[in-house]
Design a protein around this motif. Sequence first.
Motif, short mmCIF file in Angstrom:
data_model
loop_
_atom_site.label_atom_id
_atom_site.label_comp_id
_atom_site.label_asym_id
_atom_site.label_seq_id
_atom_site.Cartn_x
_atom_site.Cartn_y
_atom_site.Cartn_z
N ASP A 69 -4.30 8.01 4.24
CA ASP A 69 -5.25 7.14 3.55
C ASP A 69 -4.72 6.74 2.18
O ASP A 69 -4.88 5.59 1.74
CB ASP A 69 -6.61 7.85 3.40
CG ASP A 69 -7.32 8.01 4.73
OD1 ASP A 69 -6.96 7.29 5.69
OD2 ASP A 69 -8.23 8.87 4.81
N GLN A 71 0.47 -9.60 -4.79
CA GLN A 71 1.07 -10.72 -4.10
C GLN A 71 2.33 -11.18 -4.85
O GLN A 71 2.44 -11.01 -6.06
CB GLN A 71 0.08 -11.89 -4.00
CG GLN A 71 -1.17 -11.57 -3.18
CD GLN A 71 -0.85 -11.34 -1.72
OE1 GLN A 71 -0.07 -12.09 -1.13
NE2 GLN A 71 -1.44 -10.31 -1.14
N ARG A 123 -3.00 -2.48 -10.36
CA ARG A 123 -2.26 -3.67 -9.99
C ARG A 123 -1.36 -4.15 -11.11
O ARG A 123 -0.19 -4.49 -10.89
CB ARG A 123 -3.24 -4.77 -9.57
CG ARG A 123 -2.55 -6.05 -9.07
CD ARG A 123 -3.60 -7.03 -8.55
NE ARG A 123 -4.25 -6.50 -7.38
CZ ARG A 123 -3.85 -6.76 -6.12
NH1 ARG A 123 -2.81 -7.55 -5.92
NH2 ARG A 123 -4.48 -6.25 -5.09
N ARG A 181 7.36 -0.69 -1.10
CA ARG A 181 6.57 -0.44 0.11
C ARG A 181 7.22 0.66 0.95
O ARG A 181 6.53 1.55 1.45
CB ARG A 181 6.43 -1.72 0.92
CG ARG A 181 5.59 -1.53 2.19
CD ARG A 181 5.51 -2.80 3.03
NE ARG A 181 4.68 -3.80 2.38
CZ ARG A 181 5.13 -4.90 1.78
NH1 ARG A 181 6.46 -5.13 1.74
NH2 ARG A 181 4.32 -5.75 1.21
N ALA A 216 -2.05 4.14 2.62
CA ALA A 216 -2.65 2.85 2.98
C ALA A 216 -3.29 2.19 1.76
O ALA A 216 -3.18 0.97 1.57
CB ALA A 216 -3.68 3.05 4.08
N GLU A 217 -3.91 3.00 0.93
CA GLU A 217 -4.53 2.47 -0.29
C GLU A 217 -3.46 1.91 -1.24
O GLU A 217 -3.65 0.84 -1.84
CB GLU A 217 -5.32 3.58 -0.99
CG GLU A 217 -6.02 3.13 -2.25
CD GLU A 217 -6.73 4.27 -2.97
OE1 GLU A 217 -7.16 4.06 -4.12
OE2 GLU A 217 -6.84 5.37 -2.39
N SER A 218 -2.35 2.61 -1.35
CA SER A 218 -1.27 2.15 -2.23
C SER A 218 -0.66 0.85 -1.71
O SER A 218 -0.30 -0.05 -2.47
CB SER A 218 -0.19 3.23 -2.34
OG SER A 218 -0.69 4.39 -2.98
N ILE A 219 -0.52 0.74 -0.38
CA ILE A 219 0.03 -0.48 0.22
C ILE A 219 -0.90 -1.66 -0.04
O ILE A 219 -0.46 -2.76 -0.41
CB ILE A 219 0.26 -0.30 1.73
CG1 ILE A 219 1.39 0.71 2.00
CG2 ILE A 219 0.56 -1.65 2.40
CD1 ILE A 219 2.75 0.25 1.54
N ARG A 220 -2.22 -1.43 0.11
CA ARG A 220 -3.19 -2.50 -0.14
C ARG A 220 -3.19 -2.93 -1.59
O ARG A 220 -3.48 -4.09 -1.91
CB ARG A 220 -4.60 -2.05 0.27
CG ARG A 220 -4.83 -1.99 1.78
CD ARG A 220 -6.31 -1.87 2.10
NE ARG A 220 -6.87 -0.61 1.60
CZ ARG A 220 -6.87 0.53 2.28
NH1 ARG A 220 -6.36 0.59 3.51
NH2 ARG A 220 -7.39 1.62 1.75
N ALA A 221 -2.83 -2.03 -2.47
CA ALA A 221 -2.85 -2.34 -3.91
C ALA A 221 -1.63 -3.13 -4.35
O ALA A 221 -1.60 -3.64 -5.48
CB ALA A 221 -2.92 -1.03 -4.71
#
Length: 474
Positions: free
Chosen positions: A14, A25, A73, A59, A17-22
Amino acid sequence: MPKHSRKNRDADADKRAESIRALPQIDECLRAAEANPELARFGRSYLKVMLQRAQAELRAAILSGRDTHPRARDTLIDAIVREVARAAAADEPVLEPVVNATGVVLHTNLGRAILAEPAIEAVEMAARSAVNLEYDLETGGRGDRDSIVEDEICALTGAEGATVVNNNAAAVVLALNSLAEGREVIVSRGEMIEIGGSFRLPDVMAKSGAILREVGTTNRTHPRDYADAIGTETALLLKVHPSNYRVVGFTSEVTLEDLVEIGRARGIDVMEDLGAGALIDLTEYGIPREPIVRERIAAGAAVVTFSGDKLLGGPQAGVIVGRRAAIERIKRNPLKRALRCDKLTLAALAATMRLYLRSRDLRKELPTLRILGRSASEIASIAPRAREIVAERLGAGYIVEIVDASSQVGSGAMPVEELKSVALRVTHPEKSASAITAMFRRARIIGRVLDDSFHLDLRTIEDPAVFAVKLETD
């Protein structure tokens, strides 16, 4: 599996996954990069590529568990931009100048021949300006780029015509395709060569569309083998100079003169692939003799191919010379356009050919000839200074000795010939030869390992000061 272990694993997943979503762009990072003074001189496309690389590395670090610290971010954007600034500062051209101290003069991996100064000047001129590559300055009509070099090549080789492509492998393919597509080419089994980079004559012939007809055995081929193999589908008799090997012992090969006589009696032309290709008698400069192109043309070969960047000492190119009718057929082949040389290569080759024609001291002006022709005593005269410089730069602990050495021509030319030379042997009681090799490689000095010690062959070192410029104390 214990519940707490599964729970910890799920928590880690989890968190990743949270770090990847953060992750921000690329456009967000791009705006920050363009505002960074360290990156102001770089174009938008370059910055985008570098940002994508930096983000991909971050990543991967998160997914592998190497980066386990969630960040805001803005912090991530700053980290990515800083990594790009660091990478951009260290981003050097892929081609870098190195010192060749391997003992191989024409080292394929290090770019083979060093060009003569007139050739370098010609390349620079052609690179900086529009030139009459295919423009007839007399008539204003379209010209022929082969005309830039053809007269000089013919004058040096005695051939009726000449054309140039991007390397000798291309020259062989083009000539065979033009003169023997769909028909048989007879070649001795003892000349079925393979050279560096998996250039195999049978494969090249297959790609050319010619049909291979082998005769003789690996070590012995006789004139009757060729004569008996000639039939209605025979287009050419092919002789191949064994550039990178020699068959010794109980051997027999058919000379070019005999092959021409056989072909003439049956109306079949002879083609020869000389590989390295020498334009002059190298023994005059203390170098072992190689077949001279002019002599092969005089012996009756209809077509001869050879390299521009080996013994000739010019740029990478494949030169095709021979009878006018054969050369014209080759020039008309549509493949010629796909294999042709650009203006930089032609400029360098033309300047090199002019040196052969005009120079009063070719050894002085042509680096390949000068380096190959250096005597062991001449090389030995610079060895003490070279040893002094290397020992001083390396510091305590390193042992630098002057030893006898054997150099090689390289690039498949004269495979069994050794050129007497002098080298520096560098050792250290606590460092392996591979470690010393890596240290010199970081300094962009390329040597070789021999008898479990590192050697710097001085044949290609004309000024020992190059070691002082390149070498840093490890």
